[in-house]
Design a protein around this motif. Structure first.
Motif, PDB file in Angstrom:
ATOM      1  N   LEU A   1       0.997   4.266  -2.775  1.00 28.71           N
ATOM      2  CA  LEU A   1       0.796   5.678  -2.438  1.00 28.71           C
ATOM      3  C   LEU A   1       1.937   6.536  -2.965  1.00 28.71           C
ATOM      4  O   LEU A   1       1.713   7.649  -3.459  1.00 28.71           O
ATOM      5  CB  LEU A   1       0.677   5.839  -0.925  1.00 28.71           C
ATOM      6  CG  LEU A   1      -0.635   5.363  -0.305  1.00 28.71           C
ATOM      7  CD1 LEU A   1      -0.540   5.359   1.220  1.00 28.71           C
ATOM      8  CD2 LEU A   1      -1.800   6.241  -0.756  1.00 28.71           C
TER       9      LEU A   1
ATOM     10  N   ILE B   1      -5.173   0.851  -3.176  1.00 24.44           N
ATOM     11  CA  ILE B   1      -5.772   2.178  -3.017  1.00 24.44           C
ATOM     12  C   ILE B   1      -7.224   2.149  -3.471  1.00 24.44           C
ATOM     13  O   ILE B   1      -8.102   2.703  -2.812  1.00 24.44           O
ATOM     14  CB  ILE B   1      -4.991   3.238  -3.816  1.00 24.44           C
ATOM     15  CG1 ILE B   1      -3.543   3.321  -3.324  1.00 24.44           C
ATOM     16  CG2 ILE B   1      -5.663   4.605  -3.689  1.00 24.44           C
ATOM     17  CD1 ILE B   1      -2.694   4.299  -4.097  1.00 24.44           C
TER      18      ILE B   1
ATOM     19  N   ARG C   1       0.821  -1.203   0.000  1.00 25.87           N
ATOM     20  CA  ARG C   1       0.000   0.000   0.000  1.00 25.87           C
ATOM     21  C   ARG C   1       0.861   1.261   0.000  1.00 25.87           C
ATOM     22  O   ARG C   1       0.566   2.240  -0.691  1.00 25.87           O
ATOM     23  CB  ARG C   1      -0.942   0.003   1.210  1.00 25.87           C
ATOM     24  CG  ARG C   1      -2.177  -0.871   1.046  1.00 25.87           C
ATOM     25  CD  ARG C   1      -3.200  -0.583   2.127  1.00 25.87           C
ATOM     26  NE  ARG C   1      -2.730  -1.024   3.433  1.00 25.87           N
ATOM     27  CZ  ARG C   1      -2.981  -2.219   3.945  1.00 25.87           C
ATOM     28  NH1 ARG C   1      -3.680  -3.104   3.255  1.00 25.87           N
ATOM     29  NH2 ARG C   1      -2.537  -2.554   5.150  1.00 25.87           N
TER      30      ARG C   1
ATOM     31  N   TYR D   1       1.457   6.708  -6.746  1.00 26.46           N
ATOM     32  CA  TYR D   1       0.291   7.537  -7.079  1.00 26.46           C
ATOM     33  C   TYR D   1       0.605   9.015  -6.856  1.00 26.46           C
ATOM     34  O   TYR D   1       0.233   9.870  -7.660  1.00 26.46           O
ATOM     35  CB  TYR D   1      -0.890   7.097  -6.213  1.00 26.46           C
ATOM     36  CG  TYR D   1      -2.215   7.762  -6.543  1.00 26.46           C
ATOM     37  CD1 TYR D   1      -2.559   8.082  -7.857  1.00 26.46           C
ATOM     38  CD2 TYR D   1      -3.131   8.057  -5.533  1.00 26.46           C
ATOM     39  CE1 TYR D   1      -3.769   8.676  -8.145  1.00 26.46           C
ATOM     40  CE2 TYR D   1      -4.348   8.645  -5.813  1.00 26.46           C
ATOM     41  CZ  TYR D   1      -4.664   8.957  -7.118  1.00 26.46           C
ATOM     42  OH  TYR D   1      -5.872   9.552  -7.415  1.00 26.46           O
TER      43      TYR D   1
ATOM     44  N   TYR E   1      -9.318   0.579  -0.880  1.00 27.54           N
ATOM     45  CA  TYR E   1      -9.417   1.395   0.337  1.00 27.54           C
ATOM     46  C   TYR E   1     -10.388   2.563   0.163  1.00 27.54           C
ATOM     47  O   TYR E   1     -11.168   2.879   1.067  1.00 27.54           O
ATOM     48  CB  TYR E   1      -8.039   1.931   0.715  1.00 27.54           C
ATOM     49  CG  TYR E   1      -8.035   2.779   1.972  1.00 27.54           C
ATOM     50  CD1 TYR E   1      -8.135   2.200   3.230  1.00 27.54           C
ATOM     51  CD2 TYR E   1      -7.952   4.159   1.892  1.00 27.54           C
ATOM     52  CE1 TYR E   1      -8.138   2.973   4.370  1.00 27.54           C
ATOM     53  CE2 TYR E   1      -7.950   4.946   3.022  1.00 27.54           C
ATOM     54  CZ  TYR E   1      -8.050   4.338   4.276  1.00 27.54           C
ATOM     55  OH  TYR E   1      -8.063   5.119   5.401  1.00 27.54           O
TER      56      TYR E   1
END
Length: 246
Positions: free
Chosen positions: A146, A237, A142, A149, A240
């Motif tokens: 992030l 993501i 994750r 991204y 989530y």
């Protein structure tokens, strides 16, 4: 195999084919599975952090997950089918990894118990620790997503902090913005324009949606961020934030 030849022309075709397969058309289902072999391998490889080929068990799990996604997909509730399929495949592979970890530890435990020369006092099987280890792996994945991204957002002069302040506050406004982002993500022409020019093709979007130019401008940053997310491989993501962006 004529279905395969045109399967990726538009994502609308994909949605229609999924509905046909869901309704029981075995030929369409088989064509979908064949045409999406690379997609399944890529998704499984990303989750497992290694190359997954068709002979690997993880690929079979991914294929079963894809099939499950076809049966469960609802175009009125879910995002694009590819996004939905990624989430299902991710969940099934994570479940598989957990079960395999437990199974291997049980085999090790049985081996030690049957080995008279070994002392079981030196072996501690803790299922919670296995779960924690798997969760730690997911946490690392994750964080990596992030970071990636955030780098993509920076190319569009966007940031997580900025999105927090500019995201639509009302549920209906957020849903509308998401639907616009979905249209852009599903259109090769609109999406390629965004990627090339780093901005939205507002004039073309205005023709497709009954939203004022002012509203489009106000939600521009949020829409761009969602488009980039939808057409990414950031399965963690997406999972989530799914309930937040839809």
């Amino acid at each position: 195999m004529s279905i395969i030849q045109g399967i990726f022309k538009t994502k609308t075709n994909m949605s229609e084919l999924v509905q046909m397969a869901k309704a029981g058309n075995e030929e369409v289902l088989n064509d979908l599975l064949f045409a999406n072999t690379s997609f399944m391998k890529k998704t499984a490889s990303f989750i497992c952090k290694r190359t997954i080929d068709e002979q690997d068990d993880e690929f079979s799990v991914a294929m079963n997950g894809f099939h499950e996604a076809v049966i469960a997909f609802d175009s009125t509730e879910n995002a694009s089918f590819q996004t939905f399929a990624q989430l299902i495949i991710k969940r099934r592979i994570v479940d598989y990894i957990r079960k395999e970890t437990v199974r291997k530890e049980n085999v090790m435990l049985l081996h030690i118990e049957n080995d008279e020369s070994s002392s079981t006092q030196h072996f501690l099987f803790d299922e919670k620790s296995i779960y924690t280890y798997t969760e730690e792996q997911q946490s690392v994945a994750r964080k990596e997503e992030l970071i990636r991204y955030n780098k993509i957002l920076n190319e569009y002069n966007l940031s997580f902090v900025e999105l927090t302040h500019t995201a639509p506050k009302h549920v209906d406004a957020r849903k509308t913005a998401f639907q616009i982002a979905q249209i852009i993500a599903d259109s090769n022409e609109l999406y390629n324009y965004l990627i090339k020019n780093k901005r939205l093709p507002l004039k073309k979007i205005e023709v497709l949606v009954e939203i004022s130019r002012k509203t489009l401008e106000r939600n521009r940053k949020y829409i761009i961020a969602v488009v980039l997310l939808l057409n990414s491989d950031f399965v963690y993501i997406k999972d989530y934030v799914k309930g937040e962006i839809i």
